[in-house]
Motif scaffolding. Structure first.
Motif, mmCIF file in Angstrom:
data_model
loop_
_atom_site.group_PDB
_atom_site.id
_atom_site.type_symbol
_atom_site.label_atom_id
_atom_site.label_comp_id
_atom_site.label_asym_id
_atom_site.label_seq_id
_atom_site.Cartn_x
_atom_site.Cartn_y
_atom_site.Cartn_z
ATOM 1 N N ALA A 218 -68.187 -56.475 72.856
ATOM 2 C CA ALA A 218 -69.639 -56.676 72.936
ATOM 3 C C ALA A 218 -70.419 -55.438 72.526
ATOM 4 C CB ALA A 218 -70.034 -57.099 74.350
ATOM 5 N N HIS A 219 -69.740 -54.285 72.494
ATOM 6 C CA HIS A 219 -70.435 -53.036 72.186
ATOM 7 C C HIS A 219 -69.833 -52.321 70.980
ATOM 8 C CE1 HIS A 219 -72.437 -53.616 75.991
ATOM 9 N NE2 HIS A 219 -71.299 -53.536 76.660
ATOM 10 N N GLU A 220 -69.026 -53.027 70.175
ATOM 11 C CA GLU A 220 -68.370 -52.357 69.055
ATOM 12 C C GLU A 220 -69.344 -51.957 67.962
ATOM 13 O OE1 GLU A 220 -65.502 -54.832 67.204
ATOM 14 O OE2 GLU A 220 -66.851 -56.544 66.948
ATOM 15 N N ASP A 221 -70.564 -52.489 67.986
ATOM 16 C CA ASP A 221 -71.555 -52.119 66.975
ATOM 17 C C ASP A 221 -72.294 -50.833 67.335
ATOM 18 O OD1 ASP A 221 -70.960 -54.313 65.429
ATOM 19 O OD2 ASP A 221 -72.497 -55.585 66.349
ATOM 20 N N ILE A 222 -72.039 -50.285 68.517
ATOM 21 C CA ILE A 222 -72.727 -49.065 68.922
ATOM 22 C C ILE A 222 -71.766 -47.971 69.382
ATOM 23 C CG2 ILE A 222 -73.155 -49.967 71.255
ATOM 24 C CD1 ILE A 222 -75.707 -48.329 71.328
ATOM 25 N N ILE A 223 -70.627 -48.332 70.002
ATOM 26 C CA ILE A 223 -69.674 -47.347 70.502
ATOM 27 C C ILE A 223 -68.697 -46.979 69.394
ATOM 28 C CG2 ILE A 223 -67.790 -46.946 72.129
ATOM 29 C CD1 ILE A 223 -69.176 -48.762 74.070
ATOM 30 N N PRO A 224 -68.519 -45.682 69.107
ATOM 31 C CA PRO A 224 -67.555 -45.299 68.064
ATOM 32 C C PRO A 224 -66.182 -45.912 68.298
ATOM 33 C CG PRO A 224 -68.877 -43.406 68.687
ATOM 34 C CD PRO A 224 -69.252 -44.526 69.633
ATOM 35 N N ALA A 225 -65.697 -46.630 67.286
ATOM 36 C CA ALA A 225 -64.408 -47.325 67.326
ATOM 37 C C ALA A 225 -64.352 -48.404 68.396
ATOM 38 C CB ALA A 225 -63.250 -46.338 67.517
ATOM 39 N N GLY A 226 -65.456 -48.655 69.093
ATOM 40 C CA GLY A 226 -65.515 -49.728 70.077
ATOM 41 C C GLY A 226 -64.767 -49.458 71.360
ATOM 42 N N ARG A 227 -64.308 -48.226 71.578
ATOM 43 C CA ARG A 227 -63.478 -47.918 72.750
ATOM 44 C C ARG A 227 -64.111 -46.791 73.574
ATOM 45 N NH1 ARG A 227 -58.572 -50.477 71.975
ATOM 46 N NH2 ARG A 227 -58.161 -51.066 69.802
#
Length: 384
Positions: A218-227
């Motif tokens: 749900a946050h992979e568009d804002i968190i680097p690498a989604g993790r």
């Protein structure tokens, strides 16, 4: 991981959410007695949460069960380009540990610890978006631990760290965030050594790998690498018993700079969500903990301590500190333990995080955030 375990971890995460912390989302100490000594517990294990500080410590506490509840009260105030915001926090975080002396040289145990940070301003911040700003990060670690006493007074410990993570971001539309919550599971390892070097003198060494979490879709568009992983860390502790007194010292290194979501600068050149995309801009922390325990009588122990660390958020990276209030790296502690019977004890600890104000510079000019934090912990321990 079974569904029932996920539900259990989710319940613990709900408790942990919205709790401001001292060193990132980590608290200054884990275990009631360690908390009363400034968090110093790497070479001074006292209960079945010892594995959080040093897995080898479980070898020295015997068969016992420990449970605690921490009440956290704090105030966060921020000013983002003239938009003043405030949040008063009151949350309760449980802790639990159990340890069993399987053989004279082997123990098997379990420690459960919570981590978290968050705010709820109840209104938008125009520079961030149009909806009410709210953030919640909650992480729970369940650590099955085994220790082996390979020589008298010398222990090796190994923990498997099973993690559950929940992240909710709200009101950050201008950064590309969706108003959503996501969950992830993770795993890592912790190892440790505890040994008696001379009569009354103990040395503790510990290392924890990162806890690698699944991608937060749900946050992979804002968190680097989604993790959003928990960082690796390493520590050294010394403890010395002198009559009725015990003196303890810990040094802990927390490697925030290897986790891209936390260490990438907000002005990083990549696109949001990319491995080189913008993050929180945190730097590594060096944490120093000092504690003293005094055995006043056969039943009563009194203790105090301090925890001192550099602030992991540089002033030039202060833009997002208003949604991640991990802003109090120095704290003072008090505590006690009273022996109710040969098997049962009650402990309490109080921690005050000294108020810290961060004032943004450079790209973070015009942002200011600060707060203070109080923690009160009560726990019971039962030996068997």
């Amino acid at each position: 991981m079974s569904g029932s375990v996920r539900v259990f971890l989710a319940c613990l995460a709900i408790f942990s959410a919205q709790a401001e912390a001292s060193n990132g989302p980590q608290y200054a100490g884990y275990g009631v007695q360690a908390m009363g000594m400034g968090g110093a517990g790497i070479a001074n294990p006292t209960d079945a949460l010892a594995a959080v500080n040093n897995p080898a410590g479980m070898g020295a506490v015997g068969s016992r069960v420990d449970g605690s509840l921490t009440a956290t009260a704090g105030q966060l105030r921020s000013d983002v380009h003239g938009a003043k915001n405030s949040d008063d926090v009151l949350v309760f975080v449980p802790g639990f540990g159990a340890n069993y002396q399987y053989r004279p040289d082997i123990t098997l145990g379990l420690s459960v610890s919570g981590y978290g940070a968050g705010i709820d301003y109840g209104k938008p911040i125009p520079a961030f978006g149009t909806s009410n700003v709210k953030s919640e990060l909650a992480q729970v670690l369940v650590a099955p631990t085994a220790t082996y006493e390979f020589q008298p007074g010398h222990y090796f410990g190994l923990s498997l760290k099973l993690g559950y993570e929940s992240l909710m971001l709200h009101g950050l539309e201008n950064f590309g965030a969706t108003n959503d919550r996501d969950h992830a599971l993770g795993a890592g390892l912790g190892i440790g050594y505890l040994g008696t070097l001379a009569p009354g003198l103990r040395l503790g060494l510990t290392y924890s790998s990162p806890v690698w979490f699944q991608k937060l879709d749900a946050h992979e568009d804002i968190i680097p690498a989604g993790r959003l992983n928990m960082p690796q860390q390493a520590g050294l502790g010394l403890a010395y018993d002198l009559g009725a007194w015990t003196f303890a010292f810990d040094y802990l290194w927390i490697d925030w700079s290897r986790e891209r979501a936390l260490s990438n600068s907000l002005t990083e050149g990549g696109a949001p969500g990319a491995g080189n995309g913008p993050g929180f801009g945190w730097r590594d922390q060096n944490v120093f903990r000092f504690g003293v325990n005094y055995r006043y009588s056969e039943r009563l122990q009194l203790r105090t301590g301090v925890s001192l660390a550099n602030h992991q958020v540089p002033d030039r990276e202060a833009t997002l500190i208003s949604i991640a209030p991990c802003n109090q790296p120095k704290s003072a502690h008090l505590g006690f333990t009273y022996q109710l019977s040969d098997e049962l004890e009650v402990s309490g600890a109080y921690m005050y995080d000294f108020r810290h104000i961060t004032r943004g510079t450079g790209a973070s000019e015009g942002v200011e955030a600060g707060g203070e934090l109080h923690m009160l912990t009560v726990g019971f321990g039962y030996r068997f």
